[in-house]
Design a protein around this motif. Structure first.
Motif, PDB file in Angstrom:
ATOM      1  N   ARG A   7      -6.383 -10.556  -1.242  1.00 36.40           N
ATOM      2  CA  ARG A   7      -5.477 -11.076  -2.261  1.00 36.40           C
ATOM      3  C   ARG A   7      -5.539 -12.599  -2.205  1.00 36.40           C
ATOM      4  NH1 ARG A   7      -6.526  -7.312  -4.248  1.00 36.40           N
ATOM      5  NH2 ARG A   7      -5.296  -5.498  -4.842  1.00 36.40           N
ATOM      6  N   ASP A  45      -5.436 -10.555   7.524  1.00 36.40           N
ATOM      7  CA  ASP A  45      -6.372  -9.677   6.819  1.00 36.40           C
ATOM      8  C   ASP A  45      -7.441  -9.204   7.787  1.00 36.40           C
ATOM      9  OD1 ASP A  45      -7.197 -12.572   6.506  1.00 36.40           O
ATOM     10  OD2 ASP A  45      -9.034 -11.603   5.815  1.00 36.40           O
ATOM     11  N   GLY A  69      -7.961  -4.858   4.577  1.00 30.72           N
ATOM     12  CA  GLY A  69      -6.643  -4.992   3.982  1.00 30.72           C
ATOM     13  C   GLY A  69      -6.033  -6.333   4.296  1.00 30.72           C
ATOM     14  N   PHE A  80      -1.771  -4.633   1.445  1.00 28.63           N
ATOM     15  CA  PHE A  80      -2.859  -4.068   0.662  1.00 28.63           C
ATOM     16  C   PHE A  80      -3.882  -3.491   1.623  1.00 28.63           C
ATOM     17  CE2 PHE A  80      -7.201  -4.897  -0.985  1.00 28.63           C
ATOM     18  CZ  PHE A  80      -7.194  -4.009  -2.046  1.00 28.63           C
ATOM     19  N   TYR A  97      -7.680  -0.855   1.713  1.00 29.51           N
ATOM     20  CA  TYR A  97      -8.703  -0.150   0.934  1.00 29.51           C
ATOM     21  C   TYR A  97      -9.693   0.534   1.869  1.00 29.51           C
ATOM     22  CZ  TYR A  97     -11.740  -4.141   2.027  1.00 29.51           C
ATOM     23  OH  TYR A  97     -12.478  -5.100   2.676  1.00 29.51           O
ATOM     24  N   GLN A 103      -7.590   2.548  -2.895  1.00 28.96           N
ATOM     25  CA  GLN A 103      -6.809   1.342  -2.671  1.00 28.96           C
ATOM     26  C   GLN A 103      -5.325   1.661  -2.767  1.00 28.96           C
ATOM     27  OE1 GLN A 103      -7.989  -1.759  -5.379  1.00 28.96           O
ATOM     28  NE2 GLN A 103     -10.169  -1.467  -4.995  1.00 28.96           N
ATOM     29  N   GLU A 150      -1.361  -0.429  -2.411  1.00 32.28           N
ATOM     30  CA  GLU A 150      -0.754  -1.755  -2.329  1.00 32.28           C
ATOM     31  C   GLU A 150       0.744  -1.676  -2.560  1.00 32.28           C
ATOM     32  OE1 GLU A 150      -1.564  -6.307  -3.873  1.00 32.28           O
ATOM     33  OE2 GLU A 150      -2.601  -4.636  -4.824  1.00 32.28           O
ATOM     34  N   TYR A 151       1.445  -2.538  -1.833  1.00 26.56           N
ATOM     35  CA  TYR A 151       2.884  -2.739  -2.037  1.00 26.56           C
ATOM     36  C   TYR A 151       3.127  -4.231  -2.149  1.00 26.56           C
ATOM     37  CZ  TYR A 151       7.530  -4.082  -0.426  1.00 26.56           C
ATOM     38  OH  TYR A 151       8.745  -4.702  -0.305  1.00 26.56           O
ATOM     39  N   GLU A 152       3.939  -4.636  -3.135  1.00 29.05           N
ATOM     40  CA  GLU A 152       4.328  -6.026  -3.289  1.00 29.05           C
ATOM     41  C   GLU A 152       5.830  -6.075  -3.562  1.00 29.05           C
ATOM     42  OE1 GLU A 152       0.663  -8.510  -5.064  1.00 29.05           O
ATOM     43  OE2 GLU A 152       1.437  -7.000  -6.420  1.00 29.05           O
ATOM     44  N   ASN A 205      -1.515 -14.506  -8.388  1.00 26.69           N
ATOM     45  CA  ASN A 205      -1.084 -13.114  -8.373  1.00 26.69           C
ATOM     46  C   ASN A 205      -0.438 -12.817  -9.715  1.00 26.69           C
ATOM     47  OD1 ASN A 205      -0.501 -10.519  -7.448  1.00 26.69           O
ATOM     48  ND2 ASN A 205       1.513 -11.128  -6.696  1.00 26.69           N
ATOM     49  N   TYR A 226       4.416  -0.937  -6.625  1.00 22.07           N
ATOM     50  CA  TYR A 226       3.556  -0.102  -5.794  1.00 22.07           C
ATOM     51  C   TYR A 226       2.336   0.235  -6.645  1.00 22.07           C
ATOM     52  CZ  TYR A 226       7.818   0.705  -3.021  1.00 22.07           C
ATOM     53  OH  TYR A 226       8.962   0.555  -2.262  1.00 22.07           O
TER      54      TYR A 226
END
Length: 854
Positions: free
Chosen positions: A309, A474, A488, A519, A521, A535, A537-539, A551, A557
């Motif tokens: 990201r 990461d 991730g 994130f 994958y 993949q 992801e949570y933000e 972003n 989600y």
């Protein structure tokens, strides 16, 4: 001919580097005595179009080195295909016969430097990292020359050791790869053969052995420059500013290697006069348009700061601020004299490299100046108004690499604003020295809504701008055979100082709030037929790293899975085919469905080297919680769509590409988005490119404006149109002397019909607006929601590299702000009028730089 190896467990090829006491003359003719002693290899294997086959033409590679440089030569017989020379500017990878070498000087089987030379003598370079990733941003000063003959062509390449990063060991072996590309046949021949169905890149390279006594020293590279600018602003502009002005400046680019594995880059007062203008687009989404970085200083080395990201988006550095709020009412009657331009970049510093075995680190710091605009008051006097304060951008990156192909990394960023609270004006009522006196900030308040825009007012001494912090961890791991890769990132962000921040989904981020995201994958990239990826992801709501990163949105989600069946061997009239099924979905953190869909696509390459892509997709109805701008979510109808892309053989004198997308909306709407390109190579040194684009969207309800009463939202069926044409011409007198002209004509409009309304009590928090709940609105809207845009932008660059690394730029630009104002009741349509009404500026710049290295 049997390929050098076809199995993963076959040892990679080796070639021995031979030291020379008499370096060859770099003229493209492989005739010096030194080359007679060089190690040579002709063990190339065809990778494409027929994987594993014998090359159609013979290639011989030779390697030498001394205390100063590495020398590589290629003798390329070419009797079965015509030579395709294409001369262009440096670092422009154009369609032509070429050779390439990749040097993994760290011998880590993950990273390498890439050097490419085509038959026109055009040089390009890049870096490879994480085994399979690459970036063409890296730029160094090296030499190569080409010579042609009746039986083919040859090239000699000189790569100074000072541009490479290697260990201090007395005897070294580097990862090494060489490729040849034959344009007319679209043929790729590899020295270290990698079957197309297998994954991995640098980890599959061969070895360059017996490099002894390499000492690059501690070189310093310096490039000072001077700049002159003449600017004329259109007197017919809708702004109050007009006339001409002159300016001059000087700056310095410096590169120093404190150790052989560390590089320090310094830019003092950097200028980016040679950069082509951004292409104008009509953005009908609720997301910010992404523009790629084009400035050389920020491009080079950005691969180290690349994470899953994007926490480092260098276009934030030196961006143009939004116009500040004004005291438009009496007694001030303020008007903007000019809109904010790009903030000046006072300086920038990068330090990156290996700080210990398997430890890589990098830092990036940049300082931008205060961004001011002129404001005219009712009495005709003018004063400066702050749009953005002096700002410091900082990033620190650390990576720990592990055996095999894995790493763990950390990235920390900070944006600190040196705001002087006295730079913003006072607001009545009361005297300015009263205890309750407030100041007007450039931005709008977190309590603003589409119905009511509230300027930020802060007490005496309080700040109008936030400082922003972000940190992440990461990771990445690739299996030993290269087929599987996973990785991730975990992210945390926080704001400090300043007012609350309003996000389009209605989230209010307060100074001190902490946002989080994660994130991950898992991809299968190798194998004869089946590949795919997963993949997740949570933000969180409070996650915001857009002060330095990019972003589109947080508060969600997401999940995505793709499965592909591919055939890499030729069959029928196809050289390769890919059939892919994709599914993705997204909810916000409250569980509201905010998008997803199913896609089935087919792509491939025909035996005439035409490429195609076709897709059908379905996206169920969803809610857009960013449509209105305060968290009110509008229902959007389900969509059936079809996409088609075509590209002809790029080796032909005339080639084209086409991209189209058509969508039918279940709620009553239609959208077509198309673009393409036509490339004409009139001469080996001249190419002409036409890039048309078009958008037509009609019938889908979109947010138009606030209504006449609090809590009232107006929606209308939007008819949006856009036409754009970009013309680009490049003429190369030589690879060192080129002229490039770029122009874009852009027109866009949006017209709302069949207005409807949604009423809700003000301050009731997040709401959802179903299309069935909309009621006709028969009155005239309080403000005209229609829009028109028009711009004609031009960029002409003459580039002369009069010695290696030293350049003279002569640049002319015409830049136009596309938006124009419409009066009450005016219906927007696609027309040329905005071009003559939109503000424009003509600028001529001359930049002279001189490069020298110790």
């Amino acid at each position: 001919m049997t390929p050098p190896f076809l199995a993963l467990d076959t040892p990679p090829p080796h070639i021995r580097a031979v030291r020379t006491d008499a370096p060859p003359t770099i003229d493209g003719v492989v005739s010096e005595d030194a080359w007679k002693k060089a190690a040579r290899s002709s063990a190339f294997t065809q990778k494409y179009p027929t994987s594993g086959a014998e090359p159609t033409e013979h290639t011989t590679m030779l390697v030498l080195y001394d205390d100063v440089a590495l020398y590589v030569a290629f003798e390329c017989e070419q009797t079965k295909a015509g030579i395709v020379p294409h001369v262009s500017r440096r670092d422009r990878l154009v369609e032509a016969d070429r050779v390439e070498i990749d040097l993994g000087t760290r011998a880590d089987h993950k990273s390498a430097f890439r050097f490419t030379v085509n038959t026109g003598g055009v040089l390009t370079d890049a870096v490879l990292f994480n085994d399979t990733d690459s970036a063409s941003d890296w730029d160094e000063n090296w030499e190569a020359h080409v010579s042609t003959s009746s039986h083919g062509w040859s090239v000699e390449i000189l790569i100074p050791l000072r541009v490479l990063r290697f260990s201090t060991a007395d005897v070294q072996a580097w990862d090494f790869q060489a490729r040849r590309y034959i344009s007319e046949k679209q043929e790729i021949d590899e020295w270290s053969y990698i079957p197309r169905e297998e994954a991995g890149e640098v980890s599959r390279y061969g070895r360059l052995d017996d490099l002894r006594g390499l000492r690059a020293g501690f070189p310093v590279e310096v490039k000072p420059f001077v700049l002159g600018r003449f600017r004329r602003r259109d007197a017919a502009s809708t702004e109050l500013s007009s006339g001409t002005d002159f300016a001059g400046s000087a700056g310095l680019d410096l590169k120093w290697h404190p150790t052989q594995s560390l590089t320090l880059d310094v830019a003092v007062n950097p200028d980016f006069a040679q950069v082509e203008a951004d292409q104008r687009v009509l953005n009908l989404s609720t997301f910010e348009t992404y523009y790629p970085e084009k400035r050389p200083f920020f491009l080079e080395g950005i691969d180290l700061f690349t994470t899953p990201r994007q926490l480092v988006y260098t276009r934030r550095i030196g961006h143009a601020a939004d116009p500040p709020n004004l005291r438009a009412g009496p007694p001030y009657g303020e008007q903007l004299v000019n809109v904010p331009e790009a903030a000046p970049v006072y300086g920038a510093v990068k330090l990156q490299g290996e700080i210990a075995p398997k430890w890589i680190a990098g830092t990036l710091q940049a300082l931008t100046g205060e961004n001011d605009v002129n404001v005219q008051l009712a009495d005709g006097s003018r004063q400066k108004r702050l749009a953005d304060p002096m700002t410091s951008y900082n990033a620190v990156r650390v990576k720990r690499e592990f055996e095999g192909n894995a790493y763990v990394g950390a990235l920390f960023t900070q944006v600190a604003r040196a705001e002087q609270t006295s730079d913003t004006p006072y607001l009545p009522p009361g005297p300015t020295d009263a205890p309750n006196a407030t100041r007007l900030c450039p931005s709008t308040s977190a309590t603003s809504t589409p119905v009511l825009t509230v300027p930020v007012r802060v007490p005496r001494g309080a700040r109008c701008f936030n400082d922003a912090y972000a940190g992440s961890l990461d990771w990445r791991w690739r299996s030993s055979e290269g087929a599987w890769v996973t990785g991730g990132q975990a992210i945390a962000t926080s704001l400090r100082e300043g007012p609350n921040r309003l996000v389009r989904d209605g989230t209010v981020i307060r100074p001190g709030d902490v946002g989080s995201g994660a994130f991950a994958y898992l991809n299968k990239e190798g194998g004869e037929h089946w590949v795919g990826d997963l993949q997740l992801e949570y933000e969180g709501r409070k996650l915001d790293y857009n002060d330095l990163g990019y972003n589109q949105r947080s508060n969600d989600y997401r999940w995505r899975t793709d499965l592909e069946y591919r055939e890499m061997k030729p069959w029928w009239r196809l050289l390769e085919t890919h059939a892919r099924f994709e599914y993705f979905g997204r909810t916000n953190t409250d569980g509201l469905w905010i998008g997803g869909g199913y896609q089935l696509n087919l792509s491939g390459t025909l035996d005439n080297f035409w490429q195609f892509f076709t897709e059908v997709h379905y996206r169920p109805a969803y809610f857009d919680d960013r449509e209105v701008g305060d968290g009110t979510a509008l229902e959007r109808g389900g969509v059936w769509g079809y996409e088609l892309e075509l590209a002809s053989n790029p080796a032909k004198p005339v080639s084209f590409n086409l991209q189209t997308q058509s969508q039918v909306v279940a709620s009553g709407g239609f959208m077509f988005n198309g673009g393409g390109g036509l490339l004409l190579r009139a001469l080996p040194a001249l190419d002409l490119e036409v890039l048309p684009t078009g958008i037509y969207s009609v019938g889908e309800p979109r947010f138009a404006s606030g209504g006449a009463v609090p809590g009232q939202y107006l929606f209308g069926k939007l008819t949006a149109k856009a036409l754009g044409t970009t013309l680009r011409a490049t003429y190369a007198f030589t690879p060192q002397l080129t002229l490039q002209a770029y122009s874009q004509l852009f027109l866009a409009s949006g017209h709302y019909t069949d207005l409807s309304e949604f009423d809700s009590a003000a301050g009731s928090g997040a709401r959802t607006v179903r299309l069935s709940a909309l009621h006709p609105y028969v009155l005239a809207p309080p403000q005209n929601p229609d829009f028109e845009q028009g711009a004609l932008n031009v960029n002409v660059v003459l580039r002369w590299e009069y010695t290696v690394g030293s350049t003279l730029f002569f640049v002319y630009t015409r830049a136009q702000s596309p938006a124009v104002a419409l009066g009450a009741g005016d219906a927007a349509n696609l027309r040329l009028d905005p071009i003559s009404r939109a503000p424009a500026a003509d600028v001529v710049l001359v930049k002279l730089s001189y490069f020298f290295a110790r």
